[in-house]
Scaffold this motif. Structure first.
Motif: not given
Length: 313
Positions: A141-153
């Motif tokens: 299971d993969l979960y990708i996050t950030a505290p604010f909007k980012v591109s995610g690259t």
């Protein structure tokens, strides 16, 4: 019965249908671990945090991920982001801070991959799933996050690092590079055509054709990309096509055996399984179902007609 004859159900197309029905996604089976290593415990989670998060942001992310065991937290630095993305993106685009964070939870063999994201604005769950399997990641299971909007690259860097820590197995550097290149190229295609899902489907078809056709020249790679873009009814500019040619060459250099990937296709979980079916596959399936519908309708009409004649006699 004339309608079904119009469909080109050659052995090659039937093979494609079977492959597409379990979704088109790619990986490099030659370097796949045959099973999760003894160091990886099913159900355990490993977390990577961007090294430039503030203390408050770190705590926020850890709480969001429901992670309490600090010993399983790994940092991803901006230097690592530049290492894996620097060939495909400008320094300004990558930036000077590592913010994206990721969590990977090991699952049973054959369980497949599931992806969820939060505050990721450019890279979709389908793109992460494709690139993660390209990198040799499976059953997690993969979960990708950030505290604010980012591109995610940069999120894939954390996923790979967490998987290596969880399994105790280093992923080949070439694999990592191609997986990160895939993230960038898919997002570029998505921006150009305005459809992230279609971009992910398109990339899978390109990779499938490259794996099966084993092109040798730049022209052969280019033909595959143009033919697939025609299948998807999309127009790509010459720069994008040239970049995809380079990506396809890098992908092919790792000697993919596409036919051995069916177990990962079948075990994709959540919405990924349906989302990554290509329009071509769905079109063939729809044609088959339509033909059967017409066949059964004709049979029904025949018996209805026969019954009417019997009653009139």
């Amino acid at each position: 019965m004339n309608r079904i004859k119009k469909e080109d159900f050659s052995l090659r197309n039937l093979k494609k249908l079977g492959l597409f029905a379990i979704t088109a996604i790619t990986a490099f089976s030659m370097v796949f671990p045959s099973s999760v290593s003894a160091d990886a415990i099913v159900g355990e989670s490993y977390v990577t945090l961007g090294a430039n998060l503030t203390e408050a942001q770190r705590n926020q992310i850890l709480q969001e991920m429901s992670v309490s065991d600090q010993s399983k937290v790994i940092e991803v630095t901006n230097e690592e982001e530049h290492q894996y993305l620097g060939q495909y993106m400008s320094k300004a685009t990558i930036g000077t801070k590592a913010i994206s964070s990721a969590k990977i939870t090991i699952q049973d063999n054959g369980k497949g991959i599931a992806v969820k994201t939060k505050n990721i604005s450019t890279i979709t769950e389908e793109m992460y799933a494709n690139a993660a399997i390209t990198a040799g990641i499976k059953d997690a299971d993969l979960y990708i996050t950030a505290p604010f909007k980012v591109s995610g690259t940069a999120g894939l860097t954390g996923i790979i690092k967490a998987f290596e820590t969880a399994t105790g197995k280093k992923i080949d550097e070439s694999q990592k590079q191609v997986a990160n290149e895939e993230i960038v190229r898919t997002s570029e295609v998505a921006e150009e055509i305005g459809d992230p899902l279609k971009a992910a489907q398109f990339m899978n078809r390109v990779k499938e054709e490259v794996a099966k056709e084993e092109p040798k020249s730049v022209e052969e790679y280019r033909d595959i990309i143009i033919n697939v873009s025609n299948e998807f009814n999309i127009n790509l500019d010459s720069d994008t096509i040239n970049q995809l040619v380079t990506f396809s060459q890098n992908f092919n250099d790792l000697n993919i055996d596409w036919d051995q990937l069916s177990s990962q296709f079948e075990s994709l979980r959540g919405d990924l399984s349906e989302a990554l079916k290509s329009p071509e596959a769905q079109g063939i399936i729809d044609s088959i179902l339509e033909w059967f519908g017409e066949l059964f309708s004709a049979i029904g009409d025949f018996f209805t007609s026969s019954s009417s004649r019997s009653e009139s006699n």
